[in-house]
Design a protein around this motif. Structure first.
Motif, PDB file in Angstrom:
ATOM      1  N   CYS A 212      33.154  89.463  23.660  1.00  0.00           N
ATOM      2  CA  CYS A 212      33.369  89.792  25.142  1.00  0.00           C
ATOM      3  C   CYS A 212      32.656  88.381  25.962  1.00  0.00           C
ATOM      4  N   ALA A 213      31.865  88.053  25.643  1.00  0.00           N
ATOM      5  CA  ALA A 213      31.064  86.938  26.209  1.00  0.00           C
ATOM      6  C   ALA A 213      32.046  85.560  25.890  1.00  0.00           C
ATOM      7  N   LEU A 214      32.684  85.498  24.811  1.00  0.00           N
ATOM      8  CA  LEU A 214      33.304  84.268  24.486  1.00  0.00           C
ATOM      9  C   LEU A 214      34.712  84.430  25.227  1.00  0.00           C
ATOM     10  N   HIS A 215      35.152  85.828  25.470  1.00  0.00           N
ATOM     11  CA  HIS A 215      36.292  85.835  26.382  1.00  0.00           C
ATOM     12  C   HIS A 215      36.081  85.357  27.622  1.00  0.00           C
ATOM     13  N   ASP A 216      34.927  85.461  28.185  1.00  0.00           N
ATOM     14  CA  ASP A 216      34.711  85.471  29.464  1.00  0.00           C
ATOM     15  C   ASP A 216      34.114  84.110  29.839  1.00  0.00           C
ATOM     16  N   ASP A 217      34.281  83.201  28.695  1.00  0.00           N
ATOM     17  CA  ASP A 217      33.556  81.785  28.729  1.00  0.00           C
ATOM     18  C   ASP A 217      32.124  81.747  29.185  1.00  0.00           C
TER      19      ASP A 217
END
Length: 258
Positions: A212-217
């Motif tokens: 999720c953190a990767l998806h949100d940059d």
């Protein structure tokens, strides 16, 4: 059947380092088999093709394949339909793993944990900037496979593969190779802590939070979450080491990780 592991698989067949090339090929392919990046029964590319991909001579490759056959990781068949095929070894017995764990001091485990956390944290931070949503699909599939893995050895392989894929998502060949080397050292030992179903669920939730953190940059959040995943794994492994008597009696009473 061959599965798509994205950039992690691409790293398997990248050119190896120039020194000790036979050992480097053996380590590269052996690590990939242990981590499940190369699957049971999968046929490796032909000798000429594989040698060209790895940047080595066919003589070097044949020596490496011979060593892999001796380790039981590759089977070679002659004649029509022949070639070199992956053989995934049976998961180590718990007794053997505990014997391996005794060989590690808690200081060594903590040091390895620090190194692993640094590598996975850096990979997550970079991946937050360098991936598109579609690039995260394989990471998500790995978490699903981890949750459904039937036994501790399978769980440890998928767990290690997630971290290798995270490094591959950072688009760093060096980080990917380093992560594979770390999993070679610690991956099988994690079978001992991933046997706990409740802990497995917590690991899966933490891995999903990283995605999720990767998806949100969110690069710093991704880094912190990835480091926390590693630190928790190593903390449990250190606790298990402290509770495991050595050959000459109980281990010294040291503080657990962190």
């Amino acid at each position: 059947m061959t599965r798509d592991f994205g950039g992690a698989r691409q790293g398997v067949f990248a050119p190896v380092d120039s020194q000790a090339r036979v050992d480097a090929v053996v380590r590269r392919l052996g690590d990939a088999i242990e981590l499940g990046l190369l699957t049971d029964g999968e046929q490796l590319p032909g000798e000429s093709d594989l040698a060209a991909r790895l940047g080595v001579s066919t003589v070097t490759l044949r020596e490496a394949l011979m060593a892999l056959r001796q380790q039981g990781l590759v089977t070679t068949r002659r004649g029509r339909g022949g070639g070199s095929f992956v053989t995934v070894p049976e998961g180590p017995a718990e007794e053997r793993l505990r014997g391996l764990l005794i060989g590690w001091s808690t200081e060594e485990l903590r040091d390895l944990g620090d190194h692993w956390a640094a590598v996975s944290g850096a990979a997550a931070r970079l991946a937050a900037h360098r991936t598109e949503p579609g690039d995260l699909l394989q990471l998500g599939r790995s978490v699903d496979q981890l949750a459904e893995a039937p036994d501790p050895p399978a769980r440890s392989r998928v767990h290690g593969r997630f971290h290798v894929e995270l490094a591959a998502a950072a688009q760093s060949a060096r980080l990917t190779r380093e992560e594979m080397a770390i999993q070679t050292e610690v991956g099988a030992l994690l079978s001992l802590v991933l046997a706990d179903d409740e802990y497995l669920k917590d690991v899966c939730d933490r891995h999903r939070a990283v995605i999720c953190a990767l998806h949100d940059d969110a690069d710093e959040q991704a880094r912190a979450l990835a480091e926390a995943c590693v630190q928790l794994c190593m903390a449990r492994l250190v606790e298990l080491r402290l509770a495991t008597p050595g050959a000459d009696g109980p281990p010294p009473q040291e503080n657990t990780y962190g």
